[in-house]
Design a protein around this motif. Structure first.
Motif, mmCIF file in Angstrom:
data_model
loop_
_atom_site.group_PDB
_atom_site.id
_atom_site.type_symbol
_atom_site.label_atom_id
_atom_site.label_comp_id
_atom_site.label_asym_id
_atom_site.label_seq_id
_atom_site.Cartn_x
_atom_site.Cartn_y
_atom_site.Cartn_z
ATOM 1 N N GLY A 47 0.846 -1.216 -0.059
ATOM 2 C CA GLY A 47 0.132 -0.152 -0.100
ATOM 3 C C GLY A 47 1.056 1.745 -0.334
ATOM 4 N N ASN A 48 1.701 1.318 -0.087
ATOM 5 C CA ASN A 48 3.222 2.397 0.026
ATOM 6 C C ASN A 48 4.029 1.754 -1.505
ATOM 7 O OD1 ASN A 48 3.075 4.489 2.381
ATOM 8 N ND2 ASN A 48 4.268 5.192 0.551
ATOM 9 N N GLN A 49 3.382 2.192 -2.519
ATOM 10 C CA GLN A 49 4.297 1.811 -3.507
ATOM 11 C C GLN A 49 5.787 3.385 -4.118
ATOM 12 O OE1 GLN A 49 5.280 -1.376 -5.095
ATOM 13 N NE2 GLN A 49 3.716 -1.485 -2.983
ATOM 14 N N GLU A 56 10.754 2.392 -12.142
ATOM 15 C CA GLU A 56 12.607 1.768 -11.927
ATOM 16 C C GLU A 56 12.636 0.925 -11.021
ATOM 17 O OE1 GLU A 56 16.872 1.760 -13.741
ATOM 18 O OE2 GLU A 56 15.689 4.210 -13.907
ATOM 19 N N ARG A 57 12.260 2.536 -9.473
ATOM 20 C CA ARG A 57 12.982 1.598 -8.398
ATOM 21 C C ARG A 57 12.228 1.386 -7.336
ATOM 22 N NH1 ARG A 57 17.628 5.571 -6.121
ATOM 23 N NH2 ARG A 57 18.497 4.156 -5.393
ATOM 24 N N SER A 58 11.399 0.017 -7.088
ATOM 25 C CA SER A 58 10.690 -0.119 -6.242
ATOM 26 C C SER A 58 10.961 0.553 -4.741
ATOM 27 C CB SER A 58 10.795 -1.555 -6.403
ATOM 28 O OG SER A 58 11.341 -1.818 -5.311
ATOM 29 N N PHE A 63 14.347 1.961 -0.334
ATOM 30 C CA PHE A 63 14.938 1.848 1.096
ATOM 31 C C PHE A 63 15.951 0.951 1.034
ATOM 32 C CE2 PHE A 63 14.990 -1.210 4.491
ATOM 33 C CZ PHE A 63 14.719 -0.871 5.761
ATOM 34 N N ASN A 64 16.352 -0.341 0.747
ATOM 35 C CA ASN A 64 17.321 -0.840 0.572
ATOM 36 C C ASN A 64 18.955 -0.271 0.473
ATOM 37 O OD1 ASN A 64 16.195 -3.233 1.584
ATOM 38 N ND2 ASN A 64 16.161 -4.465 -0.367
ATOM 39 N N HIS A 113 8.592 8.356 -7.179
ATOM 40 C CA HIS A 113 7.808 9.271 -7.990
ATOM 41 C C HIS A 113 7.393 10.515 -7.064
ATOM 42 C CE1 HIS A 113 4.208 11.057 -10.060
ATOM 43 N NE2 HIS A 113 4.422 9.906 -11.234
ATOM 44 N N PRO A 114 6.950 12.108 -6.853
ATOM 45 C CA PRO A 114 6.271 12.643 -6.075
ATOM 46 C C PRO A 114 4.836 12.414 -6.083
ATOM 47 C CG PRO A 114 7.083 13.866 -8.460
ATOM 48 C CD PRO A 114 7.897 12.540 -8.677
ATOM 49 N N ALA A 115 4.273 12.378 -6.837
ATOM 50 C CA ALA A 115 2.983 11.923 -6.111
ATOM 51 C C ALA A 115 2.537 9.666 -5.556
ATOM 52 C CB ALA A 115 1.761 10.909 -7.582
#
Length: 221
Positions: A47-49, A56-58, A63-64, A113-115
């Motif tokens: 719920g927090n992508q 490209e970066r999940s 986080f990692n 992503h800013p959104a």
């Protein structure tokens, strides 16, 4: 200083916690039992992508990557013999913790992503998972400081269990993200006050809560 309490006056769930403290301490200090890369499972990002489909970066990778960069900085402090001083009291630990929260917030803003902002709830959760993971990378004295001064990871499964421990069936994070920081610090104080009476620490409460989870303890509903 911890307060002595008659065992006969305790609720069953508090008796369960008190009886599990040594087991939880052993689990925390088992540095050979850490299945995650940097403290968080992929379920921690439910719920927090970090962006729309195809980004490209999940969230997991961001986080990692942050954790890897932060670890490098902490290892420099460790080599200088300065890491212990950063966490050797509650005040110094909390200041260091605030710095980690600010660092992850800044890193996320720069790479996601800013959104897709990172909620305060997720932010604190990820920092606490990382701090707990650090136990496998530090010396015994620093690990002991983390165990003593660290925070409880207040995600959904843990909050539910902690609420039962505190006798508060209404314990839940605020709906408005702007109110989360105050709620977080108030709840951490309540948990720390509880451990002053019943033993352990907020980190040990965290370990105890997570042990009772039937699913992924990192997930949030």
């Amino acid at each position: 200083m911890q307060t002595m309490v008659h065992i006969t006056s305790l609720t069953p769930i508090i008796r369960d916690y008190r009886g599990a403290i040594k087991t939880c301490q052993k689990a925390f200090n088992n540095v050979n039992n850490e299945p995650t890369e940097r403290g968080a499972t992929s379920g921690a990002f439910q719920g927090n992508q970090a962006g729309p489909a195809g980004t490209e970066r999940s969230a997991y990778r961001i986080f990692n990557d942050w954790a890897t960069e932060t670890l490098k900085k902490l290892l420099v402090l460790k080599q200088k013999g300065e890491l212990g001083k950063a966490v050797d009291s509650q005040a110094s630990f909390d200041e260091w913790h605030r710095g980690l929260v600010a660092s992850l917030a800044e890193y996320w803003s720069a790479h996601a992503h800013p959104a897709y902002p990172l909620s305060r709830k997720q932010l604190y959760k990820l920092v606490n998972l990382f701090v707990k993971w650090l136990r496998i990378k530090v010396e015994d004295d620093v690990r002991a400081h983390i165990e003593k001064h660290g925070h409880t990871t207040l995600n959904t499964p843990t909050v539910r269990r902690a609420g039962e421990l505190l006798g508060d069936s209404t314990l839940t994070p605020p709906a408005d993200d702007k109110d989360f920081d105050n709620w977080y610090h108030d709840t951490q104080k309540r948990i720390r006050d509880f451990t002053e009476t019943h033993g352990g620490s907020p980190v040990i409460v965290d370990v105890w809560c997570r042990a009772a989870s039937l699913g992924d303890p990192d997930e949030d509903a």
